[in-house]
Motif scaffolding. Structure first.
Motif, PDB file in Angstrom:
ATOM      1  N   HIS A  47       0.830  -1.209   0.000  1.00  0.00           N
ATOM      2  CA  HIS A  47       0.000   0.000   0.000  1.00  0.00           C
ATOM      3  C   HIS A  47       0.865   1.260   0.000  1.00  0.00           C
ATOM      4  N   ALA A  48       1.898   1.296   0.829  1.00  0.00           N
ATOM      5  CA  ALA A  48       2.790   2.454   0.904  1.00  0.00           C
ATOM      6  C   ALA A  48       3.444   2.728  -0.451  1.00  0.00           C
ATOM      7  N   LYS A  49       3.860   1.668  -1.125  1.00  0.00           N
ATOM      8  CA  LYS A  49       4.488   1.827  -2.440  1.00  0.00           C
ATOM      9  C   LYS A  49       3.471   2.325  -3.464  1.00  0.00           C
ATOM     10  N   GLU A  50       2.284   1.724  -3.465  1.00  0.00           N
ATOM     11  CA  GLU A  50       1.242   2.137  -4.420  1.00  0.00           C
ATOM     12  C   GLU A  50       0.826   3.594  -4.220  1.00  0.00           C
ATOM     13  N   GLN A  51       0.766   4.035  -2.973  1.00  0.00           N
ATOM     14  CA  GLN A  51       0.347   5.407  -2.674  1.00  0.00           C
ATOM     15  C   GLN A  51       1.493   6.406  -2.786  1.00  0.00           C
ATOM     16  N   GLY A  52       2.718   5.910  -2.874  1.00  0.00           N
ATOM     17  CA  GLY A  52       3.881   6.791  -2.955  1.00  0.00           C
ATOM     18  C   GLY A  52       4.177   7.487  -1.635  1.00  0.00           C
ATOM     19  N   TYR A  53       3.983   6.775  -0.524  1.00  0.00           N
ATOM     20  CA  TYR A  53       4.232   7.376   0.783  1.00  0.00           C
ATOM     21  C   TYR A  53       5.702   7.796   0.893  1.00  0.00           C
ATOM     22  N   PRO A  54       5.957   9.076   1.147  1.00  0.00           N
ATOM     23  CA  PRO A  54       7.341   9.528   1.327  1.00  0.00           C
ATOM     24  C   PRO A  54       7.738   9.517   2.804  1.00  0.00           C
ATOM     25  N   PHE A  55       7.140   8.639   3.573  1.00  0.00           N
ATOM     26  CA  PHE A  55       7.363   8.564   5.020  1.00  0.00           C
ATOM     27  C   PHE A  55       7.282   7.101   5.439  1.00  0.00           C
ATOM     28  N   PRO A  56       7.832   6.777   6.605  1.00  0.00           N
ATOM     29  CA  PRO A  56       7.724   5.403   7.096  1.00  0.00           C
ATOM     30  C   PRO A  56       6.280   5.058   7.425  1.00  0.00           C
ATOM     31  N   TYR A  57       5.947   3.792   7.284  1.00  0.00           N
ATOM     32  CA  TYR A  57       4.618   3.281   7.593  1.00  0.00           C
ATOM     33  C   TYR A  57       4.834   2.169   8.611  1.00  0.00           C
ATOM     34  N   LEU A  58       4.689   2.503   9.877  1.00  0.00           N
ATOM     35  CA  LEU A  58       5.062   1.636  10.982  1.00  0.00           C
ATOM     36  C   LEU A  58       3.904   0.749  11.431  1.00  0.00           C
ATOM     37  N   TYR A  59       4.258  -0.448  11.871  1.00  0.00           N
ATOM     38  CA  TYR A  59       3.273  -1.436  12.322  1.00  0.00           C
ATOM     39  C   TYR A  59       3.329  -1.548  13.842  1.00  0.00           C
ATOM     40  N   ASP A  60       2.226  -1.216  14.491  1.00  0.00           N
ATOM     41  CA  ASP A  60       2.078  -1.245  15.947  1.00  0.00           C
ATOM     42  C   ASP A  60       1.367  -2.535  16.343  1.00  0.00           C
ATOM     43  N   ASP A  61       2.089  -3.641  16.297  1.00  0.00           N
ATOM     44  CA  ASP A  61       1.507  -4.961  16.546  1.00  0.00           C
ATOM     45  C   ASP A  61       0.870  -5.062  17.931  1.00  0.00           C
ATOM     46  N   SER A  62       1.513  -4.532  18.949  1.00  0.00           N
ATOM     47  CA  SER A  62       1.003  -4.635  20.322  1.00  0.00           C
ATOM     48  C   SER A  62      -0.144  -3.666  20.599  1.00  0.00           C
ATOM     49  N   GLN A  63      -0.296  -2.673  19.763  1.00  0.00           N
ATOM     50  CA  GLN A  63      -1.271  -1.588  19.917  1.00  0.00           C
ATOM     51  C   GLN A  63      -0.920  -0.667  21.082  1.00  0.00           C
ATOM     52  N   ASN A  64       0.246  -0.845  21.687  1.00  0.00           N
ATOM     53  CA  ASN A  64       0.654  -0.013  22.814  1.00  0.00           C
ATOM     54  C   ASN A  64       0.917   1.427  22.415  1.00  0.00           C
ATOM     55  N   VAL A  65       1.387   1.649  21.201  1.00  0.00           N
ATOM     56  CA  VAL A  65       1.663   3.012  20.764  1.00  0.00           C
ATOM     57  C   VAL A  65       0.350   3.762  20.557  1.00  0.00           C
ATOM     58  N   ALA A  66      -0.618   3.129  19.930  1.00  0.00           N
ATOM     59  CA  ALA A  66      -1.930   3.762  19.760  1.00  0.00           C
ATOM     60  C   ALA A  66      -2.529   4.109  21.119  1.00  0.00           C
ATOM     61  N   LYS A  67      -2.383   3.216  22.077  1.00  0.00           N
ATOM     62  CA  LYS A  67      -2.905   3.481  23.424  1.00  0.00           C
ATOM     63  C   LYS A  67      -2.146   4.629  24.080  1.00  0.00           C
ATOM     64  N   ALA A  68      -0.830   4.687  23.906  1.00  0.00           N
ATOM     65  CA  ALA A  68      -0.030   5.758  24.499  1.00  0.00           C
ATOM     66  C   ALA A  68      -0.423   7.134  23.948  1.00  0.00           C
TER      67      ALA A  68
END
Length: 187
Positions: free
Chosen positions: A95-116
């Motif tokens: 998806h990041a490549k298709e959209q041309g994201y010029p930024f990192p696309y990070l995966y928050d597996d634990s969901q702890n970052v979203a909660k923080a």
């Protein structure tokens, strides 16, 4: 399509630190490594949300415009990939490549970052100054899928311009509206 508002955490809140897997570079990256000299935009997004799809091109445009002015953009997906496999790391990289994201696309597996960050929806935007203090949280602009308003990015652009111009953002900050973050269920 759920319409969940973002949580409007207090301005001045320090950005919670993190180390997350970047689906674009296949490296673990930290906020300290990624933060911008002038400011940092952290966005909670995902692949499948119609609210994010609606603003993807504006996000890319803003990132390209403000990256040259000392701002870092960071996208994070925190969705439960067991129940929403289209938001998994492999699909995020595509998806990041298709959209041309010029930024990192990070995966928050634990969901702890979203909660923080007290993130609630996708998209959810946070702007931090050079000291990683929150100066803006909320919507990209007033456009939503189907409401007929043009996607401009004006709210986020104004917040970034305030940092560029060293002025206080006195414009009322409105919550973003989007799909709720797909939280994991406890077993």
């Amino acid at each position: 399509m759920a319409r969940t508002p973002s949580n409007m955490i207090p301005l001045g809140t320090k950005a919670p630190d993190f180390n997350l897997f970047d689906t674009v570079s296949s490296h673990t990256l930290s906020l300290q490594n990624l933060k911008g000299e002038r400011g940092t935009v952290i966005m909670f997004i995902c692949n499948h949300c119609p609210f994010v799809i609606h603003v993807n091109s504006a996000i890319v445009s803003l990132a390209n415009e403000f990256n040259t002015q000392g701002f870092s953009f960071i996208a994070i997906s925190s969705n439960d990939v067991i129940n929403y496999p289209q938001d998994g790391p492999d699909q995020m990289a595509i998806h990041a490549k298709e959209q041309g994201y010029p930024f990192p696309y990070l995966y928050d597996d634990s969901q702890n970052v979203a909660k923080a960050y007290d993130a609630a929806c996708t998209p959810d935007f946070y702007v931090f100054n050079a000291n990683l203090e929150l100066t803006y949280r909320g919507q990209l602009d007033d456009s939503r899928p189907g409401n007929g308003r043009t996607v401009t990015g004006n709210d986020l652009r104004h917040a970034l311009n305030c940092l560029v111009e060293h002025t206080e953002n006195k414009t009322p900050q409105k919550p973003s509206i989007g799909c709720n973050i797909k939280w994991k269920t406890s077993s």
